[in-house]
Each structure stands twice: as structure tokens, then as C-alpha cells.
Motif scaffolding. Structure first.
Motif, short mmCIF file in Angstrom:
data_model
loop_
_atom_site.label_atom_id
_atom_site.label_comp_id
_atom_site.label_asym_id
_atom_site.label_seq_id
_atom_site.Cartn_x
_atom_site.Cartn_y
_atom_site.Cartn_z
N VAL A 119 0.84 -1.20 0.00
CA VAL A 119 0.00 0.00 0.00
C VAL A 119 0.87 1.26 0.00
N ALA A 120 1.93 1.24 0.82
CA ALA A 120 2.83 2.39 0.88
C ALA A 120 3.56 2.60 -0.44
N ALA A 121 4.02 1.50 -1.06
CA ALA A 121 4.74 1.60 -2.32
C ALA A 121 3.87 2.18 -3.43
N LEU A 122 2.57 1.95 -3.34
CA LEU A 122 1.64 2.49 -4.34
C LEU A 122 1.21 3.92 -4.02
N GLY A 123 1.66 4.43 -2.87
CA GLY A 123 1.27 5.78 -2.48
C GLY A 123 -0.15 5.88 -1.98
N LEU A 124 -0.70 4.77 -1.47
CA LEU A 124 -2.09 4.75 -1.03
C LEU A 124 -2.23 4.67 0.49
N ALA A 125 -1.14 4.89 1.22
CA ALA A 125 -1.21 4.86 2.68
C ALA A 125 -2.23 5.89 3.17
N GLY A 126 -3.12 5.43 4.05
CA GLY A 126 -4.16 6.31 4.56
C GLY A 126 -5.39 6.39 3.68
N GLU A 127 -5.32 5.85 2.47
CA GLU A 127 -6.45 5.91 1.54
C GLU A 127 -7.11 4.55 1.35
N VAL A 128 -6.39 3.48 1.67
CA VAL A 128 -6.91 2.13 1.50
C VAL A 128 -6.91 1.44 2.85
N ASP A 129 -8.08 1.05 3.32
CA ASP A 129 -8.21 0.36 4.61
C ASP A 129 -8.83 -1.00 4.34
N THR A 130 -8.10 -2.07 4.66
CA THR A 130 -8.60 -3.41 4.41
C THR A 130 -8.55 -4.22 5.71
N ALA A 131 -8.96 -5.47 5.62
CA ALA A 131 -8.93 -6.37 6.78
C ALA A 131 -7.50 -6.66 7.21
N HIS A 132 -6.53 -6.25 6.41
CA HIS A 132 -5.13 -6.51 6.73
C HIS A 132 -4.41 -5.29 7.26
N THR A 133 -5.17 -4.33 7.74
CA THR A 133 -4.57 -3.18 8.41
C THR A 133 -4.20 -3.58 9.84
N ALA A 134 -3.01 -3.20 10.28
CA ALA A 134 -2.51 -3.62 11.59
C ALA A 134 -3.46 -3.24 12.72
N ASN A 135 -3.64 -4.17 13.65
CA ASN A 135 -4.54 -3.97 14.79
C ASN A 135 -3.96 -4.76 15.97
N ALA A 136 -3.42 -4.05 16.95
CA ALA A 136 -2.72 -4.70 18.07
C ALA A 136 -3.64 -5.60 18.87
N LEU A 137 -4.90 -5.19 19.08
CA LEU A 137 -5.84 -6.01 19.85
C LEU A 137 -6.11 -7.33 19.13
N ARG A 138 -6.29 -7.25 17.82
CA ARG A 138 -6.54 -8.47 17.06
C ARG A 138 -5.34 -9.40 17.15
N LEU A 139 -4.14 -8.86 17.09
CA LEU A 139 -2.94 -9.70 17.17
C LEU A 139 -2.89 -10.43 18.50
#
Length: 393
Positions: A133-153
Motif C-alpha cells: 500500500v505504501a509503495a503504491l502511495g495509497l497509505a491512509g487511503e486504502v483500509d482493508t482487513a489486513h490493516t494492523a490492529n494490536a488487539l486483534r494480534l
């Protein structure tokens, strides 16, 4: 075998709900005694399968968001844990996500626990998808189920630590767990599947014709559609062939890919309930995913004679060069070469299409249920051998 099957979502709903439903259906038809504990049931289960719905009242589903997703998962986990504590089960099959109470309750009862891993190891997935996502320049614009979440981990780790074994649906998934420190004997390889339909499938013709390629799935960075487009437009196939994209597109991602999507050879048709028809009408499936569990579309494609040209991260079950072609994630050059090969050599395409159809008999949900039942037996043997369930990672 008496199995408590814990699924904290809607069993039978599209996505993982469909995968879990087929596991239950296949196990029940093999004669296992299944008790499903699900948030709700979106599709009727076979007769004889017991059901406890943890987020439904009077047959009405309560959306997770109505009570908060984390609270809903915790409530489901607590309900399942109480049932396990009552005893009477030989094995507990867990799907993510929960705080780990069910796994711990099973461990206290010395019941074998298998934990489904529908995707790669969570930390691996977050890093790979985040980097893309970062390499595509979409950080902050694309939110998916694979966004980091400490509680889920933390929830995932609680399940993993108490589980007898992890169920990995592909070699790629298994590798990410080994790299995270899990021993080989704690990783059980199973597989997913497809439901045979009534459609009569024929191998693709060896006669010269424009190549028809298809992509099926959510349009997001994780699935690598941008790599598929790059390879397609660089290949000879794009001169007179067609590339059809079936699936909903994330808006920011679609905007980024707008120039490639506007190419005359590319068609975007959006979400469709008729994936089998799209595959049957295509010669090859393009899925250059960078992170996946085991994409069901790769099973369905082979059943339709549509040759998979997919990454090793797709979790496809096929022999490279026989039923389809593998490439390493992000290897656009190899995918382009594979496209050029099948576009030029229709005899090779026809041969692989026929081999894929023959192979699909081994890829049904019935076949998957037998493999899963064998994994259950392995987990029980491990639990009995170790006794305390105090497994090293």
C-alpha cells in the motif's frame, strides 16, 4: 468424532462464511458429530448438525457493529468456551477472532484444538500488505482487513498459544508460520475446495484465437491486480485479446489504475454472482496476489477449464506447468512470459485446460473434508501424546 466448530461470523455468508459452511457440510456428510457455534447462520446446515447462534435473537441476526466488533467476538468466544467446559467433545475447531477463552477451555479439558489460518501469519500479512500500500502511495487511503490492529494480534496469539495445531490451507501459509517460529509438527496442511455444478465443461480449443483472461476478486493492492494489468499490457495477448475484471474495486485503487483500466482490451464488470460463467468464458485466470490463504477461485477456475496463471502466494493447488503456471509475487516478467506462451501456443493451453479439468476431481469440498478429517486425527494423536498441551511455538 464429536467436534465443536466455532465460527464468530455468519456461517454460510459470502467469503470465509462460505468456506466454513462447506467444511461443516463435508464433515457432517462424513458422519462426524458437529456442533456449530456461530454468530449466526446465513445458510441452513445439514440435518443432524447442532447449532448455537451467539449473535442472533429469535432467528434475527445482530450485526457485530451493533455491539462493537471486539465485544461481539469476546461474547462469542465466552459462549463457546462455556460449551467446551461442559465437555463431551473430541476436538475443537476454531476460526479467528476471539480472546482465546475457547482454546484455553479446551486445553483445560485436554481436548485437541485446531486453529484455522485462512490467511498467512497475521504479522506477515500486515507487513506485506502495508508495504505494498505504501509503495503504491495509497497509505491512509486504502483500509482493508489486513490493516494492523494490536488487539486483534493479541487475540490471535492467545488462540495460537493454546492450540494443538494450526490448519494451513497452503504451503505458502505454512511457510509464514514456520518463519514465525512454529514447529513443523504444529502445522497441519489441509485444503479448501469447490462445489461441482451442472455446467458441462470442455477444454479450451487448440485453434488460434484471441486470448481471454479474467481476474476475479476484490480490486485491492493485496490481490495484485496492478501487477496483472502491467503484465497483461506488456504481453502480446493484449493486442487482440481481452482482460475482464470481475469484482468490486476500492475507489482509491481504481483511481490509481485508471489509465490501465481504460485500455481497449480491459473490461471492468464489477461484482458478479456468476463467477463460474466468467471463468467458463475465459482461457486463463490471472491472480498475482502478494498475500493469500488459498483463493477459492483457483479451485473453481480449474473446474471450469480456465488455466490459472497465479502467484505462489495464491495458495492454488496445482502442478506448475501441468494445470497452470506459478510465478513469485511481484514477478511481472514471468507472468508476462506465461501470458505470451499460452497466447502463442494454443495446443499448450488446450492441454493444460484439459489437465486442470481432470485435476478438479481432487479439489472438491468432499475431498477437502476427507483431508480435514485426517488433520483432526493427527491433532488428536498429538494431544494424546503430549497430554498437557503445553506446546512450544
Amino acid at each position: 468424532m464429536r467436534v465443536l466448530f466455532s465460527f464468530p461470523h455468519a456461517l454460510g455468508a459470502p467469503g470465509i462464511g462460505w468456506t466454513a459452511w462447506n467444511q461443516v457440510d463435508g464433515l457432517a456428510r462424513l458422519g462426524h458429530d458437529i456442533h456449530v457455534v456461530a454468530a449466526s447462520v446465513a445458510r441452513p446446515v445439514p440435518s443432524g448438525v447442532r447449532v448455537t447462534e451467539t449473535l442472533a435473537i429469535g432467528g434475527k441476526r445482530i450485526p457485530h457493529r451493533a455491539v462493537g466488533r471486539d465485544r461481539a467476538f469476546a461474547w462469542h468466544d465466552a459462549r463457546a468456551a462455556r460449551l467446551v467446559a461442559d465437555g463431551g467433545y473430541d476436538l475443537v475447531h476454531l476460526w479467528p477472532t476471539g480472546p482465546g477463552r475457547t482454546a484455553q477451555a479446551a486445553r483445560a479439558q485436554r481436548i485437541a484444538v485446531v486453529r484455522e489460518a485462512p490467511n498467512t501469519h497475521t504479522e506477515y500479512a500486515w507487513k506485506v500488505v502495508g508495504d505494498e500500500v505504501a509503495a503504491l502511495g495509497l497509505a491512509g487511503e486504502v483500509d482493508t482487513a489486513h490493516t494492523a490492529n494490536a488487539l486483534r494480534l493479541r487475540m490471535e496469539q492467545a488462540d495460537w498459544e493454546a492450540a494443538t495445531a494450526i490448519l494451513a490451507p497452503s504451503d505458502f501459509v505454512a511457510r509464514t508460520f514456520r518463519e514465525a517460529g512454529f514447529s513443523d509438527d504444529r502445522i497441519l496442511r489441509h485444503r479448501y475446495g469447490f462445489l461441482p455444478g451442472s455446467r458441462r465443461t470442455r477444454p479450451r480449443s487448440a485453434s488460434a484465437a484471441p486470448l481471454r483472461a479474467v481476474y476475479v476478486g476484490l480490486g485491492e493492492p493485496r490481490k495484485g491486480l496492478h501487477y496483472a494489468l502491467e503484465a497483461w499490457l506488456a504481453s502480446e495477448a493484449s493486442r487482440d485479446g481481452t482482460f475482464t475484471i470481475v469484482g468490486r474495486m476500492l475507489p482509491a485503487y481504481a483511481e490509481l489504475l485508471a489509465p490501465q483500466l481504460a485500455h481497449p482490451s480491459v473490461r471492468v464488470i464489477g461484482f458478479s454472482h456468476h463467477v463460474d460463467a466468467a471463468l467458463a468464458a475465459s482461457d486463463v485466470l490471472l491472480l498475482p496476489t502478494i498475500e493469500e490463504g488459498s483463493a477459492l477461485v483457483t479451485y473453481e477456475a480449474q473446474a471450469q477449464g480456465c488455466v490459472p496463471l497465479v502467484s505462489t502466494a495464491s495458495g492454488a493447488v496445482l502442478d506448475d506447468g501441468v494445470h497452470g503456471f506459478f510465478h513469485t509475487p511481484r514477478d511481472v516478467a514471468s507472468l508476462t512470459d506465461h501470458l505470451d506462451l499460452v497466447a502463442r501456443d494454443r495446443e499448450a493451453l488446450a492441454r493444460m485446460s484439459a489437465a486442470a479439468i481432470d485435476h478438479s476431481a481432487q479439489l472438491t469440498w468432499d475431498a477437502a473434508a476427507r483431508v480435514l478429517a485426517d488433520c483432526y486425527e493427527s491433532a488428536r494423536e498429538r494431544a494424546n501424546m503430549n497430554g498437557t498441551h503445553a506446546w512450544p511455538r
